[in-house]
Design a protein around this motif. Structure first.
Motif, PDB file in Angstrom:
ATOM      1  N   ILE A   9       0.887  -1.107   0.016  1.00 50.20           N
ATOM      2  CA  ILE A   9       0.067  -0.069   0.023  1.00 50.20           C
ATOM      3  C   ILE A   9       0.911   1.041   0.057  1.00 50.20           C
ATOM      4  CG2 ILE A   9      -1.785   1.152   1.393  1.00 50.20           C
ATOM      5  CD1 ILE A   9      -2.655  -1.478   2.246  1.00 50.20           C
ATOM      6  N   ASN A  10       2.103   1.196   0.491  1.00 47.19           N
ATOM      7  CA  ASN A  10       3.001   2.360   0.669  1.00 47.19           C
ATOM      8  C   ASN A  10       3.329   2.840  -0.582  1.00 47.19           C
ATOM      9  OD1 ASN A  10       2.953   2.579   3.398  1.00 47.19           O
ATOM     10  ND2 ASN A  10       4.607   0.984   3.621  1.00 47.19           N
ATOM     11  N   GLU A  11       3.302   1.872  -1.653  1.00 46.82           N
ATOM     12  CA  GLU A  11       3.636   2.398  -3.000  1.00 46.82           C
ATOM     13  C   GLU A  11       2.738   3.110  -3.904  1.00 46.82           C
ATOM     14  OE1 GLU A  11       6.643   2.047  -4.568  1.00 46.82           O
ATOM     15  OE2 GLU A  11       7.482   1.367  -2.748  1.00 46.82           O
ATOM     16  N   LEU A  12       1.287   3.051  -3.202  1.00 44.30           N
ATOM     17  CA  LEU A  12       0.202   3.895  -3.870  1.00 44.30           C
ATOM     18  C   LEU A  12       0.423   5.240  -3.966  1.00 44.30           C
ATOM     19  CD1 LEU A  12      -2.806   1.889  -2.316  1.00 44.30           C
ATOM     20  CD2 LEU A  12      -2.173   2.017  -4.872  1.00 44.30           C
ATOM     21  N   PRO A  13      -0.041   6.268  -4.856  1.00 37.60           N
ATOM     22  CA  PRO A  13      -0.062   7.538  -4.621  1.00 37.60           C
ATOM     23  C   PRO A  13      -0.807   8.046  -3.381  1.00 37.60           C
ATOM     24  CG  PRO A  13      -0.818   7.016  -6.793  1.00 37.60           C
ATOM     25  CD  PRO A  13      -0.736   5.644  -5.984  1.00 37.60           C
ATOM     26  N   THR A  14      -0.163   9.149  -2.841  1.00 36.49           N
ATOM     27  CA  THR A  14      -0.545   9.473  -1.446  1.00 36.49           C
ATOM     28  C   THR A  14      -2.135   9.739  -1.198  1.00 36.49           C
ATOM     29  OG1 THR A  14       1.721  10.691  -1.038  1.00 36.49           O
ATOM     30  CG2 THR A  14      -0.246  11.352   0.336  1.00 36.49           C
ATOM     31  N   PRO A  15      -2.915  10.187  -2.279  1.00 35.91           N
ATOM     32  CA  PRO A  15      -4.395  10.514  -1.775  1.00 35.91           C
ATOM     33  C   PRO A  15      -5.183   8.955  -1.766  1.00 35.91           C
ATOM     34  CG  PRO A  15      -3.671  11.710  -3.803  1.00 35.91           C
ATOM     35  CD  PRO A  15      -2.513  10.979  -3.328  1.00 35.91           C
TER      36      PRO A  15
END
Length: 169
Positions: free
Chosen positions: A138-144
């Motif tokens: 999940i940490n690789e997802l874009p911040t929003p």
């Protein structure tokens, strides 16, 4: 929908590697994504799946990592709208593969071959075990998108640890 059954490791195959205390692994896993994850992928957001390997030694009644560091194999899947193909990047091998369907791309990630792990400073008469887990990073997802992903059970794709013991030598 039960995500535990749709995201799991069913088998780990271990064979000796080319060097002493090195092993080659092949894995069989199941990866099924939710409609929301598929939609995000098809809208241009890449998803990263991570395999984490550990080697632990038994000291007394507990298993410890000792000098054996975790090994991580990442696979990033993305959708190329121009070619209408799914692209999987294998970070460790620095290789890209193209697939015409999502199911083929996920099968490639779910069944990796020839992953390598090594036992550091192996001692005779000591028990060793290996462990592997697969998860959506999940940490690789874009911040929003991270906060909603952290709060949703659908995004918490994690197989948990699957362990096996190495035979003594």
């Amino acid at each position: 929908m039960s995500f535990a059954e749709d995201f799991s490791i069913s088998s780990v195959y271990v064979k000796n590697g080319n060097q002493q205390d090195t092993y080659k692994l092949s894995i069989e896993a199941t990866i099924k994504m939710s409609n929301e994850q598929i939609e995000i992928l098809q809208n241009g957001i890449s998803l990263t799946f991570s395999y984490t390997f550990v080697v632990e030694e038994k000291v007394g009644l507990v298993w410890l990592e000792g000098d054996n560091k975790q090994t991580i194999y990442d696979y990033t899947i993305s959708y190329n709208a121009l070619t209408q193909q799914y692209v999987v990047e294998s970070h460790k091998k620095r290789r890209y593969e193209n697939f015409p369907t999502l199911s083929l791309a996920l099968a490639y990630i779910a069944e990796p071959k020839n992953m390598s792990i090594k036992i550091i400073d192996r001692e005779p008469n000591r028990a060793y075990r290996g462990g592997v887990r697969l998860k959506l990073d999940i940490n690789e997802l874009p911040t929003p998108l991270r906060i909603p992903a952290y709060l949703s059970k659908e995004w918490n794709l994690d197989t948990g640890w699957k362990y096996w013991e190495f035979s003594p030598w």
